[in-house]
Design an enzyme around this catalytic site. Structure first.
Site, PDB file in Angstrom:
ATOM      1  N   ASN A  15       0.874  -1.182   0.000  1.00 40.36           N
ATOM      2  CA  ASN A  15       0.000   0.000   0.000  1.00 40.36           C
ATOM      3  C   ASN A  15       0.907   1.226   0.000  1.00 40.36           C
ATOM      4  OD1 ASN A  15      -1.800   2.036   0.489  1.00 40.36           O
ATOM      5  ND2 ASN A  15      -2.401   1.343   2.531  1.00 40.36           N
ATOM      6  N   TRP A  16       0.963   1.863  -1.144  1.00 41.03           N
ATOM      7  CA  TRP A  16       1.919   2.980  -1.281  1.00 41.03           C
ATOM      8  C   TRP A  16       1.402   4.274  -0.656  1.00 41.03           C
ATOM      9  CZ3 TRP A  16       4.219   2.634  -6.967  1.00 41.03           C
ATOM     10  CH2 TRP A  16       4.852   1.390  -7.104  1.00 41.03           C
ATOM     11  N   LYS A  17       0.145   4.279  -0.283  1.00 42.28           N
ATOM     12  CA  LYS A  17      -0.464   5.466   0.344  1.00 42.28           C
ATOM     13  C   LYS A  17      -0.215   6.704  -0.538  1.00 42.28           C
ATOM     14  CE  LYS A  17      -0.031   3.111   4.726  1.00 42.28           C
ATOM     15  NZ  LYS A  17       0.132   3.134   6.170  1.00 42.28           N
ATOM     16  N   HIS A  29      -9.175   0.951   5.317  1.00 52.24           N
ATOM     17  CA  HIS A  29      -7.887   1.205   5.960  1.00 52.24           C
ATOM     18  C   HIS A  29      -8.082   2.150   7.144  1.00 52.24           C
ATOM     19  CE1 HIS A  29      -3.775   2.411   6.646  1.00 52.24           C
ATOM     20  NE2 HIS A  29      -3.415   1.326   5.987  1.00 52.24           N
ATOM     21  N   GLU A  59      -6.448   4.566   8.141  1.00 52.37           N
ATOM     22  CA  GLU A  59      -6.267   5.997   7.821  1.00 52.37           C
ATOM     23  C   GLU A  59      -7.525   6.575   7.187  1.00 52.37           C
ATOM     24  OE1 GLU A  59      -2.635   5.378   5.654  1.00 52.37           O
ATOM     25  OE2 GLU A  59      -1.681   4.793   7.537  1.00 52.37           O
ATOM     26  N   GLU A 114      -4.795  -5.001  10.644  1.00 49.71           N
ATOM     27  CA  GLU A 114      -3.793  -3.953  10.824  1.00 49.71           C
ATOM     28  C   GLU A 114      -4.053  -3.237  12.158  1.00 49.71           C
ATOM     29  OE1 GLU A 114      -1.968  -2.779   6.761  1.00 49.71           O
ATOM     30  OE2 GLU A 114      -3.606  -1.418   7.201  1.00 49.71           O
ATOM     31  N   GLY A 147       2.992   2.294  10.804  1.00 43.96           N
ATOM     32  CA  GLY A 147       3.922   3.414  10.633  1.00 43.96           C
ATOM     33  C   GLY A 147       4.644   3.817  11.915  1.00 43.96           C
ATOM     34  N   SER A 160       4.048  -2.117  10.246  1.00 44.53           N
ATOM     35  CA  SER A 160       5.499  -2.129  10.428  1.00 44.53           C
ATOM     36  C   SER A 160       6.154  -3.469  10.067  1.00 44.53           C
ATOM     37  CB  SER A 160       5.867  -1.734  11.860  1.00 44.53           C
ATOM     38  OG  SER A 160       5.425  -0.421  12.129  1.00 44.53           O
ATOM     39  N   GLY A 208       3.251  -1.115   4.198  1.00 45.04           N
ATOM     40  CA  GLY A 208       3.244   0.319   3.930  1.00 45.04           C
ATOM     41  C   GLY A 208       4.646   0.798   3.578  1.00 45.04           C
ATOM     42  N   GLY A 209       5.319   1.382   4.545  1.00 43.19           N
ATOM     43  CA  GLY A 209       6.633   2.009   4.323  1.00 43.19           C
ATOM     44  C   GLY A 209       7.630   1.141   3.571  1.00 43.19           C
TER      45      GLY A 209
HETATM   46  P1  13P Z   1       3.479   0.378   7.627  1.00 46.68           P
HETATM   47  O1  13P Z   1       3.994  -0.902   7.034  1.00 46.68           O
HETATM   48  O2  13P Z   1       4.182   1.602   7.135  1.00 46.68           O
HETATM   49  O3  13P Z   1       3.384   0.299   9.128  1.00 46.68           O
HETATM   50  O4  13P Z   1       1.966   0.543   7.104  1.00 46.68           O
HETATM   51  C1  13P Z   1       1.100  -0.530   7.178  1.00 46.68           C
HETATM   52  C2  13P Z   1      -0.130  -0.174   6.438  1.00 46.68           C
HETATM   53  O5  13P Z   1      -0.871   0.702   6.850  1.00 46.68           O
HETATM   54  C3  13P Z   1      -0.421  -0.889   5.189  1.00 46.68           C
HETATM   55  O6  13P Z   1      -1.705  -0.625   4.745  1.00 46.68           O
END
Ligand code: 13P
Length: 252
Positions: free
Chosen positions: A9-11, A97, A99, A169, A175, A215, A236-237
């Protein structure tokens, strides 16, 4: 046998050039890799989806959207519909998600509508859920997760579940650099699979892939993925760096 999945997920990251380079790197690196029963999905921003869908044809990558609107069409300025996604070659969408829930006020009721609309258009859904830190601290995490799943997904029929991927999640692990321990992930995933088993005929719970997100890094991926009910990760990251993402794919 249920599928293993690594999804990135590149956000709201990567411009056009960065997107191009990352996809090219991933495509090239995955060429010689044998992905046994494993899917690799990337979810860039909306504006790059059409191009991404074209670029990844005949590669080992699949593309997903990070969100979509619940209505079919109409006066919803700035929004993107399920039909639009399908028309540019996107077959999977991430919904729910944390967020989106936190910053855009997405509720279980809204997510039910989004899930229904996605399935109506034959979009596969990666459905995210997970508790906040205060829920975990107060021991309410199982109840919170149960409500999220029940409210948004348990009206679906067994066939619909062929198009559902679950992604646990925990909000406190996203994050933050703080991951759920492999045991915490396994405990929740087993709980979720049991919930699904209680609601549906046995096949559904055995076939649904449950991903862990929060993470995940090359250093911890293998241990998390080794757990029985963890079928992969939503990253994510670490999905923004080809080497890290490839190492996580390798870990599965
Ligand atoms: P991180 O891997 O950056 O913690 O993010 C996880 C995430 O929200 C994937 O959707």
């Amino acid at each position: 046998m249920r599928k293993k999945i690594v999804a990135g997920n590149w956000k709201m990251n990567n411009d056009k050039n960065e997107t191009k380079i990352l996809i090219a790197d991933l495509k090239e690196s995955l060429k010689g890799v044998e992905l046994e029963n494993t899917r690799v999905i990337i979810a860039p921003a909306f504006v790059f989806l059409q191009r991404t869908a074209k670029k990844i044809k005949n590669s080992k990558l699949e593309v997903a959207a990070q969100n979509m609107h619940q209505e079919e069409s109409g006066a919803y300025t700035g929004e993107v519909s399920a039909k639009m996604l399908k028309s540019v070659g996107v077959n999977t969408v991430i919904l729910g998600h944390s967020e989106r829930r936190e910053y855009f006020g997405e509720t279980d009721t809204l997510l039910t509508k989004k899930v229904n609309r996605a399935l109506q258009h034959k979009l596969e859904v990666i459905f995210c859920f997970g508790e906040k830190l205060e829920d975990r601290k107060s021991g309410n995490h199982f109840e919170v997760v149960k409500a999220q799943l029940k409210n948004a997904l348990f009206h679906l029929n067994s066939e619909d579940w062929q198009h559902i991927i679950l992604a646990y999640e925990p909000v406190w692990a996203i994050g933050t650099g703080e991951t759920a321990s492999p045991e915490q992930a396994q405990e929740m995933h087993a709980f979720v699979r049991e919930l699904v088993a209680e609601r549906y005929i046995s096949d559904v719970s055995e076939e649904v892939s449950i991903l862990y997100g929060g993470s995940v890094k090359p250093a911890n991926a293998k241990e998390i993925f080794s757990k029985e009910d963890v079928d992969g990760g939503l990253i994510g990251g670490a999905a923004l760096h080809a080497d890290d993402f490839l190492a996580i794919i390798n870990a599965i």
